[in-house]
Design a protein around this motif. Sequence first.
Motif, PDB file in Angstrom:
ATOM      1  N   GLY A 472      65.615  20.500 -82.280  1.00  0.00           N
ATOM      2  CA  GLY A 472      66.228  20.722 -80.967  1.00  0.00           C
ATOM      3  C   GLY A 472      66.780  19.395 -80.499  1.00  0.00           C
ATOM      4  N   ARG A 473      67.697  19.447 -79.570  1.00  0.00           N
ATOM      5  CA  ARG A 473      68.338  18.214 -79.105  1.00  0.00           C
ATOM      6  C   ARG A 473      68.144  18.128 -77.592  1.00  0.00           C
ATOM      7  N   VAL A 474      67.712  16.965 -77.128  1.00  0.00           N
ATOM      8  CA  VAL A 474      67.510  16.696 -75.696  1.00  0.00           C
ATOM      9  C   VAL A 474      66.666  17.817 -75.072  1.00  0.00           C
ATOM     10  N   ARG A 475      67.243  18.743 -74.316  1.00  0.00           N
ATOM     11  CA  ARG A 475      66.411  19.767 -73.669  1.00  0.00           C
ATOM     12  C   ARG A 475      65.685  20.636 -74.696  1.00  0.00           C
ATOM     13  N   GLY A 476      66.303  20.776 -75.854  1.00  0.00           N
ATOM     14  CA  GLY A 476      65.711  21.652 -76.872  1.00  0.00           C
ATOM     15  C   GLY A 476      64.594  20.989 -77.675  1.00  0.00           C
ATOM     16  N   THR A 517      64.401  26.343 -91.327  1.00  0.00           N
ATOM     17  CA  THR A 517      64.530  25.557 -90.096  1.00  0.00           C
ATOM     18  C   THR A 517      64.655  26.509 -88.906  1.00  0.00           C
ATOM     19  N   VAL A 518      63.878  26.235 -87.881  1.00  0.00           N
ATOM     20  CA  VAL A 518      64.043  26.957 -86.619  1.00  0.00           C
ATOM     21  C   VAL A 518      64.806  26.027 -85.687  1.00  0.00           C
ATOM     22  N   ALA A 519      65.979  26.462 -85.240  1.00  0.00           N
ATOM     23  CA  ALA A 519      66.830  25.576 -84.439  1.00  0.00           C
ATOM     24  C   ALA A 519      66.966  26.112 -83.017  1.00  0.00           C
ATOM     25  N   ILE A 544      68.148  29.227 -91.855  1.00  0.00           N
ATOM     26  CA  ILE A 544      68.094  28.857 -90.430  1.00  0.00           C
ATOM     27  C   ILE A 544      67.788  30.079 -89.573  1.00  0.00           C
ATOM     28  N   LEU A 545      66.794  29.917 -88.728  1.00  0.00           N
ATOM     29  CA  LEU A 545      66.537  30.902 -87.673  1.00  0.00           C
ATOM     30  C   LEU A 545      66.871  30.204 -86.362  1.00  0.00           C
ATOM     31  N   ALA A 546      67.868  30.712 -85.646  1.00  0.00           N
ATOM     32  CA  ALA A 546      68.270  30.052 -84.401  1.00  0.00           C
ATOM     33  C   ALA A 546      67.698  30.797 -83.195  1.00  0.00           C
ATOM     34  N   VAL A 547      67.317  30.008 -82.190  1.00  0.00           N
ATOM     35  CA  VAL A 547      67.004  30.585 -80.877  1.00  0.00           C
ATOM     36  C   VAL A 547      68.123  30.091 -79.978  1.00  0.00           C
TER      37      VAL A 547
END
Length: 605
Positions: A472-476, A517-519, A544-547
Motif C-alpha cells: 500500500g502507499r501512504v494511506r494504504g 500480492t494483496v494491493a 495480485i488481489l487488489a482491494v
Amino acid sequence: MCGIVGYIGKRDVAPLLLEGLQRLEYRGYDSAGVVVTSPKAPGLKMVKAKGRVRDLEAKIPARFKGTTGIAHTRWATHGAPSDVNAHPHMSADNKVAVVHNGIIDNAAELRRKLEAEGVEFLSETDTEVLTHLIARSTAEKLEDKVRQAVRMIEGTYGIAVLHADFPDRIVVARNGSPVVLGIGEKEMFVASDIAALVMHTRQIVTLDDGEMATLKADDFRTYTTEGTRTTSEPTTVEWEAESYDMGGHDTYMHKEIFEQADAVDRVLRGRIDDRFSTVHLGGLNLGAREARQIRRVKILGCGTSYHAGLIGAQMIEELARIPADAEPASEFRYRNAVVDPDTLYVAVSQSGETYDVLAAVQELKRKGARVFGVVNVVGSAIAREADAGIYVHAGPEVCVVSTKCFTNTTVAFALLALHLGRTRDLSVRDGKRIIEGLRRLPGQITEILKQEEQIKELAELYADARSMLFIGRVRGYPVAREASLKLKEVSYIHAEAYPASELKHGPLALIEPALPTVAIVPDDDLLEKNRAALEEIKAREGKILAVAHQHQEKADQTIVVPKNEDELDPILMGIPLQLLAYHTAKALGRDIDKPRNLAKSVTVE
Ligand code: F6R
C-alpha cells in the motif's frame, strides 16, 4: 494471558467459578485450577488440571462444596503447563491458596532464601514463592500477611488469596495486572477481567496499582500495600452479559467483524457537532487555546492498536496539519526518548492493560508529558493513567485477534483529527465533508460485509500460499500492515507488508507466481502510481488481489469497496481483509479465536 475469578457469598461456588473461567478462556491459557472453602466447613479443597476448563470440570468430585473460592486459568511463564504448575498454589499446611497473574522478577532469589530455610517447593512457578511468604508470615491478620508478602516481591501481580483460618474473606492485590471487584447483594466477586463479572453484577471497582482489597460476603474495603485506606466508589459498566455470547456466529472473530457497523455508529453517537462542523469529545478536557499550542502528536500502541495509530497519525497530519507519527510503545519505552512538553502523546490500547503501553505512559508522565488515551475498556489502567482521552466504544472484544476495535480506534482518531483540525485551519466545508464521510461509514461497512461469499472464495484460492505480500502507499500502507498482521496471526501464513513505493528498492526480487500480492489501491491522487506498481508485479507473473474502489485491470481479482473521503478510506479498506484472514484460517482449520502462542491482553513484559 492468565485469568482470575473469585467469589464469596452464599451460592455453591464451584460451578460459578467454572463459568467465570469459561468467560476468560478467550484470553488464552494452558491449565486451570480452583480452590473452595466455606465458613461452615473451613479447610481448603483444591483441584487443578492441565488443559482446558472442561478438563478441570471433569476432575471435580461430586462433594466439592463451598461458598467461597478462587480459580485461575494459567498461561505458562515459569515452568511448563502441568497439573502441578497450575494455580492455585497451596502452602504445605494446606492453609494458604494463591492465584496470581503477572511475573515475579525476584522469584529465583526468594526461592533460594526460602529453600535455605527448609521450605519445600512443589512447582516450578514464581507464584509458589508468594504462597510460602504468606504462609510463613507471623502477622495476625490475613491482610497483614499478604501485605508483608507483596512488599517483598518485585514484578507484576494481580493476586487473590484464600486462607483456611479466615474463611470469611478473600484478600486481593494489584500491581501491573488487572484486578476488578464485582459488587453484588450480599455477595462479592473478583476477576482479572470484567468479562467474568458482567453476568452477575454491573457494579465494579477497579483496583489501582499498589492497592489491595478485602472482600467479605456483605462488604468490601480497599487500602494500599502500606495499609492506608482508599476510597473506591463502584461504577456501572455498560457492557451487557450478552455481548460475550457468540450470537449464532461460529467464532468471536466472525461475530466481531460483523458488529463493526453498529460499533462505528456507537463511537460517533452524540459526538458530532453539525453547527460548527466539528466534534465534541467530552473526555478530552482540551480547550481551543491549549489545542492550538500542540506542536506535535506522538501516538504509542502495540500490534493492531499501533497500526490504528499509524492511520490516526496520517489523519491528524492531513486534517489538522500537525506533525504526527506513531511508534510501537514497546520500542518507545526502552529508548530514552526525548520528551517534549509541546507534544501531545496519545496511548492507544483496546484492553487498556497492555504492559508496554502502560509503562510508556508512566515514563512519559514521570517526565511531565501530557498523555491522552484512546482506549476501549472503560476504567482500565491506561484509561486511568492518562490525563484525558477518548473511549472507542467498540464493546467487548473477545477474540484474541482484534478487528472491530481496530476499526473503531481509527474512527476515534478521525474524530480527534477533525477536532484538532477545526481548532486550526480546517475549513467549515472540509469539516462538513469529513462529518458526512463519517456518517456514511456504518452503511458502507454493511456493504463490504455483504461480499463475504466472494471473499471466502478468494481465501480458499490463496489458502495454500506459503507467504503473501501486502502493499500500500501512504494511506494504504498502514492498511497493508494491519492486513498482513491479521493474516499471519490467525492463519499462520507468513505475510509481509511493504510500502508500494519501495517495491523496486528490494522486494520486487521476491515476485514470482507462487507469491501472491494483496494491493491496497484507493482511488486517490496516488492511483496511477499504484497502478504502475501492479504493472511491475504483473510483468513478473505475480498474482495480485487488489482491494480498490474500482475494478483493477492488472489485478487477478479485485475486492471493490465503497469510496468515502480520501482521508477516511483507510478505515474501510482493511475490513474485507479481516474477512480474508478469517476465511483463510477457516480453510486451514485453525483455532480462530485462540491463535497459537497469542493472548488477548499482554499484561507482562
Ligand atoms: C492483534 C492484536 C494485538 C493487540 C496488541 C495490543 O490482532 O490484537 O496485536 O493489538 O497486543 O493490545 P491492546 O490494544 O489491548 O493494547
